[in-house]
Design an enzyme around this catalytic site. Structure first.
Site, PDB file in Angstrom:
ATOM      1  N   CYS A 265      25.288  19.167  -5.935  1.00  0.00           N
ATOM      2  CA  CYS A 265      24.824  19.748  -7.193  1.00  0.00           C
ATOM      3  C   CYS A 265      23.398  19.291  -7.499  1.00  0.00           C
ATOM      4  O   CYS A 265      23.128  18.087  -7.553  1.00  0.00           O
ATOM      5  CB  CYS A 265      25.753  19.361  -8.338  1.00  0.00           C
ATOM      6  SG  CYS A 265      25.248  20.039  -9.931  1.00  0.00           S
TER       7      CYS A 265
ATOM      8  N   LYS B  56      31.827  18.290  -0.456  1.00  0.00           N
ATOM      9  CA  LYS B  56      31.019  19.511  -0.474  1.00  0.00           C
ATOM     10  C   LYS B  56      29.555  19.107  -0.503  1.00  0.00           C
ATOM     11  O   LYS B  56      29.107  18.407  -1.420  1.00  0.00           O
ATOM     12  CB  LYS B  56      31.356  20.368  -1.696  1.00  0.00           C
ATOM     13  CG  LYS B  56      30.719  21.761  -1.670  1.00  0.00           C
ATOM     14  CD  LYS B  56      31.253  22.616  -2.817  1.00  0.00           C
ATOM     15  CE  LYS B  56      30.798  24.067  -2.679  1.00  0.00           C
ATOM     16  NZ  LYS B  56      29.346  24.233  -2.878  1.00  0.00           N
TER      17      LYS B  56
ATOM     18  N   HIS C 170      27.536  24.058   2.199  1.00  0.00           N
ATOM     19  CA  HIS C 170      26.706  25.115   1.604  1.00  0.00           C
ATOM     20  C   HIS C 170      25.479  25.216   2.507  1.00  0.00           C
ATOM     21  O   HIS C 170      24.635  24.319   2.524  1.00  0.00           O
ATOM     22  CB  HIS C 170      26.316  24.735   0.178  1.00  0.00           C
ATOM     23  CG  HIS C 170      25.682  25.865  -0.569  1.00  0.00           C
ATOM     24  ND1 HIS C 170      25.611  25.898  -1.948  1.00  0.00           N
ATOM     25  CD2 HIS C 170      25.080  26.999  -0.155  1.00  0.00           C
ATOM     26  CE1 HIS C 170      24.996  26.993  -2.333  1.00  0.00           C
ATOM     27  NE2 HIS C 170      24.662  27.682  -1.253  1.00  0.00           N
TER      28      HIS C 170
ATOM     29  N   ASN D 216      29.965  27.990   3.103  1.00  0.00           N
ATOM     30  CA  ASN D 216      29.732  28.524   1.763  1.00  0.00           C
ATOM     31  C   ASN D 216      28.289  28.997   1.655  1.00  0.00           C
ATOM     32  O   ASN D 216      27.389  28.400   2.235  1.00  0.00           O
ATOM     33  CB  ASN D 216      30.025  27.424   0.732  1.00  0.00           C
ATOM     34  CG  ASN D 216      29.585  27.805  -0.669  1.00  0.00           C
ATOM     35  OD1 ASN D 216      28.968  27.014  -1.369  1.00  0.00           O
ATOM     36  ND2 ASN D 216      29.890  29.011  -1.092  1.00  0.00           N
ATOM     37  N   GLY D 217      28.096  30.091   0.886  1.00  0.00           N
ATOM     38  CA  GLY D 217      26.748  30.547   0.596  1.00  0.00           C
ATOM     39  C   GLY D 217      26.474  31.970   1.042  1.00  0.00           C
ATOM     40  O   GLY D 217      26.554  32.277   2.232  1.00  0.00           O
ATOM     41  N   GLY D 218      26.176  32.857   0.087  1.00  0.00           N
ATOM     42  CA  GLY D 218      25.687  34.194   0.410  1.00  0.00           C
ATOM     43  C   GLY D 218      26.713  35.201   0.883  1.00  0.00           C
ATOM     44  O   GLY D 218      26.327  36.285   1.334  1.00  0.00           O
TER      45      GLY D 218
END
Length: 600
Positions: A134, A199, A231, A271-273
């Site tokens: 984050c 993550k 990610h 993860n991502g897009g």
């Protein structure tokens, strides 16, 4: 040959992955893993303490912390069967199993991490995850966790080690229903193994080399974590906002695949897009046709090599090793590369979507059938989905338009809301739309007699005057309200004004909100949380903008708001053609080109 089992995850999103959002998505898919918002471990520790003595309150055995409603709320836990069985005794309703659900925590303190792990286990979550990606200033700044852990790798290692040791201690003291890989049934009890994951991203600020992330992952593996959610873009802790960090740094899927090769003993989730369900499945299973063989009962057909899988531009996915960032073949913004692998790595456990679920939730309506190979999906069309969700809202956010109580609904249902006594079944506003098909009470006026012109009716006419109840004691609301004060008025009607005590933070919020929005008994935050999951349900369909505008208009009406979020949704649905709501969800065959482009 049966393709390997993969997992579909819905990402943790701040101010999005609420209880209401998770319930809404669970209505669409029974199999997907849905994540909570990040739970700050420090918040759990603070709310478990006796503030007078600054000590954590333990249960009677003085060994385990007591899991009180406050800790459940801050941990984001909600199981409707467990909460409502005592609040609505003898009343039946359709139960939606919330599992599998993953709780993500954020901290850089090993002791806080251990405490949060015990709370997560007690709540009954299926897995626990540490946030190490984050970029928010509130997280990476003073608190120094999230993406800051990628720089402070010693803190990350100590936190993961603390979580692993706590899980091991729990496992030794309770019966474990699954194995170490997390292959347990989702309806098991709270005494179960608690798999760990981290993550993270592929780089942070200037630390973006492959050697840096390999060293970081390797230390976490030694600390006891063998599952990672990657990610596939780097993160900037300075110079970019959290929203920009989700779009500006280019996605680099080949980097993630290379990372999987470096750690064959670990499991990875990408993860991502992700742009569509087809794209997600192609990333998870690979482009080779052998991974797309039909499953029994699913009706899926083999997919051809070389299809786009939902990408906005054609790519030569048969040779993913030719892709690099910036990628000319994918032709995506910022040089991103989303090329699926030709053959899925053995340790690629699944994929994760975030903004796709938030902005285009109906895309997830075919997850169970298309991704997991189930025979059917939970909901056939949007009307069925919305009716189930509205019924849920009516249970957890009761109507406040017809009661004599002055307290304000600040959150989900409590004992206080269950003690509400309604003067009539419906008020003048909401009686035009019958809730759950209930009949109008026999002792009330007919529907036609009570029908009013909303435009000509003045605010004074719509104001409800509370009649004197036969038992004034019913207005005493546990510890929140003291005995009511009866105030005479010039007319024959008496207004019951409960007197609030001043020794509670919630009561102070009550007074502040009452002064800010006079007449509103349900705060706007509650309404917004309840309506937010539905904002994208008509994505790409006629009436989408009209539905969203109507939701906004109704939610800002101080009197209509008291009828509850369920009524607001029903009312807003009437502005869209019935055919749109009854239109079946589109089933995927792997050939559709994605219409959705991830937003901020």
């Amino acid at each position: 040959m049966k393709p390997p089992e993969k997992e579909f995850h819905v990402a943790p999103m701040l101010d999005v992955s609420t209880v209401e959002f998770r319930y809404f998505i669970r209505l669409l898919t029974r199999r997907a893993f849905i994540w909570t918002e990040m739970v700050v471990a420090e918040t759990l520790v603070y709310n478990a303490k006796n503030q007078e003595f600054d000590q954590i309150i333990f249960a009677d055995d003085h060994d385990e912390v007591e899991l009180n409603p406050t800790l459940r709320r801050y941990c984001g836990y909600w199981d409707e069967r467990e909460f409502l069985k005592d609040l609505y005794p003898g009343k039946s309703f359709d139960y939606i199993n919330p599992h599998p659900t993953i709780c993500q925590i954020g901290t850089n303190d090993p002791e806080q991490a251990a405490f949060a792990t015990r709370i997560v286990q007690k709540c009954g979550y299926d897995r626990i995850d540490l946030n190490a990606e984050c970029p928010s200033d509130r997280v990476t700044g003073k608190r120094e966790f999230g993406a800051a852990l990628m720089k402070d790798q010693d803190s990350a290692v100590s936190v993961v080690k603390s979580i692993a040791e706590t899980v091991k201690a729990i496992d030794q003291s309770t019966f474990c229903n699954g194995d170490s890989s997390g292959n347990f049934e989702h309806h098991t009890t709270k005494n179960k193994c608690l798999p760990i994951s981290v993550k993270t991203r592929i780089g942070v600020d200037e630390h973006d080399t492959f050697e840096h992330i390999v060293r970081f992952i390797g230390q976490l593996v030694d600390a006891g974590c063998h599952r990672f959610v990657i990610h596939a873009r780097k993160v900037y802790t300075q110079g970019l906002s959290p929203a920009q960090n989700r779009t500006v740094p280019p996605l680099n899927y080949p980097f993630a695949y290379k990372l999987m090769e470096a750690f064959p003993e670990c499991e990875f989730i990408v993860n991502g897009g992700i742009m569509s369900l087809e794209h997600a499945r192609k990333v998870a299973f690979g482009c080779s046709s052998s991974s797309y063989e039909s499953r029994e009962g699913s009706g899926m057909q083999s997919l051809e090599n070389g299809r786009n899988g939902g990408l906005s531009a054609p790519c030569d996915h048969s040779v993913p090793c030719d892709h690099s960032v910036p990628c000319d073949q994918c032709n995506l913004p910022h040089g991103s590369c989303l090329a699926p692998p030709n053959k899925s790595p053995a340790n690629l456990q699944g994929v994760m979507v975030g903004r796709l679920a938030r902005d285009h939730p109906s895309e997830l309506a075919d997850v169970d059938r298309f991704f997991y190979g189930e025979a059917s999906n939970p909901c056939k069309n949007r009307r069925e989905l919305m009716e189930k969700y509205i019924a849920f809202l009516e249970r957890v956010y009761p109507r406040r338009c017809c009661d004599d109580d002055e307290f304000v609904t600040l959150g989900m249902i409590t004992d206080m809301e269950c003690s509400i006594r309604h003067r009539t079944q419906y008020c003048k506003i909401c009686r035009d739309i019958s809730f759950q098909g209930d009949p109008i009470p026999d002792d009330s006026n007919s529907y036609e007699e009570c029908k009013i012109d909303k435009h000509e009716e003045s605010l004074q006419d719509r104001k409800m005057i509370n009649p004197l109840p036969t038992n004034p004691g019913i207005l005493t609301q546990f510890n929140t309200l003291s005995l009511p004060t009866i105030t005479p008025t010039p007319s024959s009607t008496l207004i019951i004004t409960p007197t609030l005590t001043q020794n509670s933070q919630s009561q102070k919020r009550h007074k502040r909100l009452t002064h800010k929005s006079p007449g509103a008994k349900i705060v706007s935050r509650v309404i917004d949380r309840a309506l937010q999951p539905t904002l994208g349900i008509l994505f790409g369909l006629p009436g989408n903008s009209k539905f969203r505008r109507e939701l906004h208009r109704l939610s800002r009406d101080m009197e209509i708001r008291n009828c509850g979020p369920g009524y607001i949704l029903k009312r807003a649905m009437m502005c869209v053609s019935k055919d749109v709501w009854d239109r079946p969800f589109v089933l995927n065959d792997g050939s559709r080109v994605a219409q959705y482009v991830p937003s901020k």
